[in-house]
Design a protein around this motif. Structure first.
Motif, short mmCIF file in Angstrom:
data_model
loop_
_atom_site.label_atom_id
_atom_site.label_comp_id
_atom_site.label_asym_id
_atom_site.label_seq_id
_atom_site.Cartn_x
_atom_site.Cartn_y
_atom_site.Cartn_z
N PRO A 164 0.51 16.87 -46.52
CA PRO A 164 -0.46 15.55 -46.82
C PRO A 164 -1.78 16.26 -46.80
O PRO A 164 -2.82 15.72 -47.15
CB PRO A 164 -0.42 14.38 -46.10
N SER A 165 -2.30 17.15 -45.95
CA SER A 165 -3.59 17.95 -45.51
C SER A 165 -4.32 18.93 -46.42
O SER A 165 -4.76 19.25 -47.17
CB SER A 165 -3.99 18.83 -43.92
N LEU A 166 -2.27 20.13 -48.02
CA LEU A 166 -2.88 19.97 -48.39
C LEU A 166 -2.44 19.48 -50.20
O LEU A 166 -2.85 20.05 -50.81
CB LEU A 166 -1.94 21.45 -48.43
N SER A 167 -1.28 18.49 -49.72
CA SER A 167 -0.51 18.10 -51.14
C SER A 167 -1.94 16.92 -51.97
O SER A 167 -1.52 16.57 -52.81
CB SER A 167 0.66 17.76 -50.78
N GLY A 168 -2.53 16.19 -50.71
CA GLY A 168 -3.03 14.97 -50.43
C GLY A 168 -2.16 13.52 -50.72
O GLY A 168 -2.15 12.38 -51.13
N GLY A 169 -0.46 13.96 -51.08
CA GLY A 169 -0.14 12.51 -50.64
C GLY A 169 1.87 13.52 -50.94
O GLY A 169 2.04 14.43 -51.25
N GLY A 170 2.69 12.00 -51.90
CA GLY A 170 3.98 12.85 -51.77
C GLY A 170 4.46 12.59 -53.02
O GLY A 170 3.98 12.90 -54.02
N ALA A 171 5.89 12.43 -53.14
CA ALA A 171 6.42 12.00 -54.52
C ALA A 171 5.48 11.12 -55.21
O ALA A 171 5.61 11.77 -56.59
CB ALA A 171 7.37 11.49 -53.44
N ILE A 172 5.07 10.64 -54.43
CA ILE A 172 4.31 9.62 -55.85
C ILE A 172 2.79 9.85 -56.44
O ILE A 172 2.85 9.84 -57.43
CB ILE A 172 3.05 7.85 -55.24
N LEU A 173 2.47 10.83 -56.27
CA LEU A 173 0.89 11.89 -56.52
C LEU A 173 1.95 13.15 -57.28
O LEU A 173 1.00 13.40 -58.11
CB LEU A 173 0.37 13.18 -55.08
N ASP A 174 2.74 13.78 -57.15
CA ASP A 174 3.48 14.75 -57.55
C ASP A 174 4.35 14.34 -58.82
O ASP A 174 3.66 15.01 -60.02
CB ASP A 174 4.89 15.22 -56.37
N HIS A 175 5.00 13.22 -58.70
CA HIS A 175 5.24 13.07 -59.53
C HIS A 175 5.17 11.92 -60.29
O HIS A 175 6.30 11.76 -61.90
CB HIS A 175 7.43 12.82 -59.31
#
Length: 330
Positions: A164-175
């Motif tokens: 999360p420190s690099l992506s900002g979130g998981g599947a919700i943000l990604d997909h």
């Protein structure tokens, strides 16, 4: 004809490789080079793709670029885009546009203040089925839109996507963002309310790998989206993009990757799906290059990226509050 000089910042996102391939097939485009903060990844790119490496993105931006493509980890999108804007360089930024509303507004405003274009990378708009669905909707073939039912179910990507420190979130943000953008595009407006739930069901991760996002639009149009990393490693392809578009006079069912061949391989001991339709990444790149060349507006703007990402960010807020979240216009 004048050459367009384009650079690339980061190969963290896998789309960078297909974008590079597409750029090298566009007439009158020179790929000046790239910058990547990951030294091991940068060395491999320099070696395997014979691409000139710049030690940092500031030096690349100062190399007389017309435009840059940013495919870094999500949390770096804003900083890199704003640096490009201040250098007078047009930007194509990988999705999601950013990881907060404030930073996305700063990206948009920096580009506008410096008279450079900001395009969000949403290649799903270039799927043949999506284009045909949009045309049919605009012609009124299914009447007034009533509801959307969408699915974006993929394999768990691992690497920085689950940090999360690099992506900002998981599947919700990604997909969420791809299908939310398609829904916004089809309807011509963004949601006014979001209600979501999420869980970590399929993997042991510090981020969610599944979620259901409900959207309410003005005029009582509703949408629901399964946004998940629920596909197993053995699934034939990375995932899917499926939308059912319901109107007062008909229904359109869109399967974004229906144009495929099944390949049975003894070497990898599983079935693979190989897409045979138009290359949506190549079409995206061609449109971006054309906008830079001609000075015409990019077809998928930073504000488009803002409105789709806003859905995902509101979904996180809804999960936290366990209730619906109202969305402002901007």
């Amino acid at each position: 004809m004048e050459q367009i000089r384009i650079g690339m910042i980061s190969f963290a996102h896998g789309h960078a490789y297909s974008y590079l391939h597409a750029l090298r097939n566009v007439p009158n485009v020179t790929v000046v080079g790239f910058a990547d903060s990951d030294s091991a990844r940068a060395a491999a790119i320099e070696r395997e793709h014979t691409l000139t490496r710049y030690q940092d993105h500031h030096k690349l931006l100062a190399a007389g670029l017309d435009a840059v493509i940013i495919c870094s980890e999500n949390v770096h999108h804003a900083r890199l885009t704003i640096d490009a804007a201040h250098a007078g360089v047009h930007v194509l930024c990988e999705k999601p546009l950013g990881v907060s509303l404030i930073e996305m507004k700063e990206m948009i405003e920096a580009c506008e203040a410096n008279s450079v274009q900001l395009m969000t990378a949403f290649p799903c708009r270039y799927m043949p089925g999506a284009r045909e669905a949009k045309d049919a909707i605009d012609r009124g073939e299914i009447g007034e839109l009533v509801a959307f039912k969408g699915f974006n179910r993929g394999k768990m990507p691992g690497d920085w996507f689950v940090n999360p420190s690099l992506s900002g979130g998981g599947a919700i943000l990604d997909h969420t963002v791809h299908v939310a953008d398609l829904m916004n595009w089809f309807l011509g407006s963004a949601p006014v309310e979001v209600h979501a739930v999420s869980r970590t069901l399929f993997n042991d991760l510090p981020v969610e790998d599944s979620g259901i996002v409900h959207m309410k639009y003005s005029g009582d149009v509703v949408g629901v989206l399964d946004t998940s990393w629920s596909r197993p490693k053995s699934f034939p392809v990375w995932g899917d993009v499926v939308i059912e578009i319901i109107g007062t006079q008909g229904v359109i069912k869109l399967d974004g990757f229906a144009q495929k061949n099944q390949v049975f391989s003894e070497s990898n001991a599983q079935t693979k799906w190989l897409h045979w339709g138009q290359n949506m990444d190549a079409l995206l790149i061609a449109d971006f290059v054309n906008a830079v060349k001609s000075g015409t507006p990019v077809p998928i703007t930073g504000r488009d990226g803002y409105h789709s990402t806003k859905v995902a960010l509101a979904a996180y807020e809804s999960v936290s509050s366990q209730g619906p979240v109202k969305l402002s216009e901007y």
